[in-house]
Write an enzyme that holds these catalytic residues in place. Structure first.
Site, PDB file in Angstrom:
ATOM      1  N   LYS A 156       0.833  -1.209   0.000  1.00 57.86           N
ATOM      2  CA  LYS A 156       0.000   0.000   0.000  1.00 57.86           C
ATOM      3  C   LYS A 156       0.870   1.262   0.000  1.00 57.86           C
ATOM      4  O   LYS A 156       0.635   2.207  -0.759  1.00 57.86           O
ATOM      5  CB  LYS A 156      -0.915  -0.014   1.228  1.00 57.86           C
ATOM      6  CG  LYS A 156      -1.794  -1.263   1.275  1.00 57.86           C
ATOM      7  CD  LYS A 156      -2.687  -1.276   2.489  1.00 57.86           C
ATOM      8  CE  LYS A 156      -3.423  -2.589   2.673  1.00 57.86           C
ATOM      9  NZ  LYS A 156      -4.041  -3.203   1.497  1.00 57.86           N
ATOM     10  N   GLU A 243      -8.661  -6.423   0.248  1.00 57.11           N
ATOM     11  CA  GLU A 243      -7.881  -7.640  -0.014  1.00 57.11           C
ATOM     12  C   GLU A 243      -8.204  -8.618   1.109  1.00 57.11           C
ATOM     13  O   GLU A 243      -7.668  -8.515   2.209  1.00 57.11           O
ATOM     14  CB  GLU A 243      -6.383  -7.314  -0.024  1.00 57.11           C
ATOM     15  CG  GLU A 243      -5.976  -6.303  -1.080  1.00 57.11           C
ATOM     16  CD  GLU A 243      -6.017  -6.857  -2.499  1.00 57.11           C
ATOM     17  OE1 GLU A 243      -6.118  -8.090  -2.664  1.00 57.11           O
ATOM     18  OE2 GLU A 243      -5.971  -6.051  -3.436  1.00 57.11           O
ATOM     19  N   CYS A 278      -3.133 -15.668   2.797  1.00 60.23           N
ATOM     20  CA  CYS A 278      -4.403 -15.540   2.066  1.00 60.23           C
ATOM     21  C   CYS A 278      -4.429 -16.470   0.866  1.00 60.23           C
ATOM     22  O   CYS A 278      -5.432 -17.089   0.565  1.00 60.23           O
ATOM     23  CB  CYS A 278      -4.623 -14.098   1.641  1.00 60.23           C
ATOM     24  SG  CYS A 278      -3.299 -13.437   0.616  1.00 60.23           S
TER      25      CYS A 278
END
Ligand code: NAD
Length: 495
Positions: A156, A243, A278
């Site tokens: 980010k 996300e 993830c």
């Protein structure tokens, strides 16, 4: 170690404190970070808002150079950050080194992309002059989880700052130390207020997202949190990047190689960071006719490469999980699979370095129904269900048949066949003959669909999330003193 917040170019003592223990040995306190309250969070947003106009005016090439330089210096400045990240998170030391090198690799990739995206596009033609600019949003609120804290913040911060935004970042209370250290070291090398770091839980996250001076929210974490954040951001109609978690299927086609090297990749695809990734393989889909062959080869591959032990020991390839609560949830999930009649194979070499760490023995689970929670939901831990299928159509339908749609993989001796199946998968990313971090690429955008979220990180799309377009249109007709034509001409009637 007691790390302050970082607001407007200064360390700030904060109003409270989070202590973090070592998951491999909870009796060891690794360190503390100071926390913010709503007022301090507002100060951080105010500092970012005040810094925005100046930072956005810095030419993009100079911003890219400054952010890159700050990351280079920070990445090489603190040799203790690796062991620190390992001790607060339980991530094995080999993986941690890769995590700490990531921001620099990303900066080198994102820099030229940011320069290209931020350049004006100018069109002069018969219709007139059209200038399209790519402008930063303003203050970005970045909220990140614990499982790869430095990588996920870098995804980010690097594109966000390079494109001219200013930022306030809040990491997770479960692994706050290395990321706070890393980000504040980057921040002190940039103009005051450009990058601010706050810590705390949901209350600080909500204060941040709800601040009307925040222009966009970039969130990585779980679905339940995403719902709260989306609702709060909606009050000011703020866009979000989400996300979220995945329930990735790895489909082994009938012709897939089942050699040891292939299955070692599959094992790491599931058990990297104790399965708390993830994009880990969370379901294995294997042809029914090859089940026994697969299981035998998989157990052998795990015996060779999966070694649970002290995260600081370079021979360990898997450490504990993040918390006692998570350990208990995972142990309960495996027990409920046993109760449902599943066969549970324990995997690898299991040598925990303490009696009371948050250890979970890695397992392969056979014989579960698709509705069992270990199959239907994201387990986020070191236990993977193996499901068998009879036809490729069935495998594709079951891979797509869960609420999450993050990543997936197809394994085949024939790349074209694998790609053809990949096209049928409902996911933001599909790996071919690999899965998880080793198969990602800086140039390949990553992100989810449906309950796995929206928006992208990595690649050009990951940089484009941080700019918004502005069209400046000067019609030739006005300049030439002609009447404006109809911009949407009515089609001539047929016949
Ligand atoms: P989480 O949602 O519990 O926490 C994430 C962050 O949100 C933390 O900083 C937390 O303090 C903050 N938060 C919690 N409640 C909040 C609220 N109400 N308002 C604002 N902020 C709030 O997630 P987690 O347990 O830290 O992370 C695990 C999840 O993240 C898994 O589902 C995993 O799959 C997902 N994840 C996704 C990606 C991806 O790129 N798609 C990457 C890593 C992890």
């Amino acid at each position: 170690m007691n790390l302050p917040l970082w607001i407007n170019g200064q360390p700030v003592r904060g109003t409270g404190e989070i202590a973090r223990e070592n998951p491999a040995d909870p009796s060891e306190q690794v360190g503390t970070v100071r926390t913010a309250d709503a007022a301090l969070t507002g100060e951080a947003v105010g500092a970012a808002a005040a810094a925005f106009a100046g930072w956005a005016r810095v030419p993009v090439a100079e911003r890219v150079a400054r952010v890159t330089e700050a990351i280079v210096e920070t990445s090489t400045a603190n040799g203790e950050r690796g062991p620190l990240l390992s001790r607060e998170l339980g991530k094995v030391i080999g993986d941690v080194q890769g995590e700490l090198g990531f921001a620099l690799a990303l900066a080198r990739y994102d820099g030229p992309v940011a320069e290209r995206l931020c350049a004006d596009r100018v069109l002069h033609d018969d219709e007139g002059t059209l200038i399209t600019t790519a402008d930063p949003y303003g203050v970005i609120a970045a909220i990140t989880p614990w499982n790869a804290p430095v990588i996920l913040a870098a995804l980010k911060v690097v594109p966000g700052l390079m494109t001219g935004n200013t930022m306030v970042v809040k990491g997770s209370p479960l692994a706050p130390l290395a990321v706070t250290d890393f980000l504040s070291q980057v921040a002190r090398r940039l103009p005051d207020g450009v990058l601010n770091v706050v810590n705390g839980g949901a209350d600080v996250g909500q204060a941040l997202v709800g601040d009307p001076r925040v222009a966009k929210v970039s969130f990585t974490g779980g679905l339940a949190t995403a719902r709260h954040i989306a609702a709060t951001a909606a009050e000011h109609v703020r866009p979000t990047v989400m996300e979220l978690g995945g329930n990735d299927a790895a489909i082994f086609l009938p012709d897939a190689d089942l050699d040891v090297a292939t299955l070692q990749r599959a094992v790491f695809g599931s058990f990297l960071t104790s399965g708390q990734v993830c994009m880990a393989i969370k379901r294995l889909l294997v042809p029914a006719a090859r089940r026994d062959e697969f299981v035998e080869a998989y157990l052998e591959a795990a015996r060779r490469v999966l070694r649970v032990g002290d995260p600081l020991d370079p021979r360990s390839t898997m450490g504990p999980v993040i918390s006692r609560e998570h350990q208990q949830r995972l142990t309960g999930l495996v027990q409920s699979a046993r109760d449902a009649g599943a066969t549970v194979h324990e995997l690898g070499v299991y040598e925990p370095s303490s009696d009371d760490g948050y250890w979970v023995r890695p397992t392969l689970v056979l014989g579960l129904d698709d509705r069992h929670p270990l199959v239907a939901d994201e387990q986020f831990g070191p236990t993977v269900p193996l499901l068998t299928y009879d036809s490729v159509d069935e495998a594709v339908a079951r891979a797509n048949g869960v609420d999450q749609a993050l990543a997936s993989s197809v394994w085949s001796a024939d790349e074209q066949r694998a790609v053809a199946v990949a096209r049928r998968l409902d996911a933001g990313f599909t790996f071919i003959n690999c899965h998880n971090r080793a198969g990602t690429s800086l140039r390949a955008s990553f992100g989810g669909r449906r309950h796995s979220g929206h928006g992208r990180e990595f690649g050009e799309a990951g940089v484009a999330e941080y700019v918004q377009s502005h069209s400046i249109n000067s019609p030739a007709a006005i300049r030439e003193n002609r009447a404006l034509g109809n911009a949407y001409p009515v089609p001539a009637a047929a016949g």
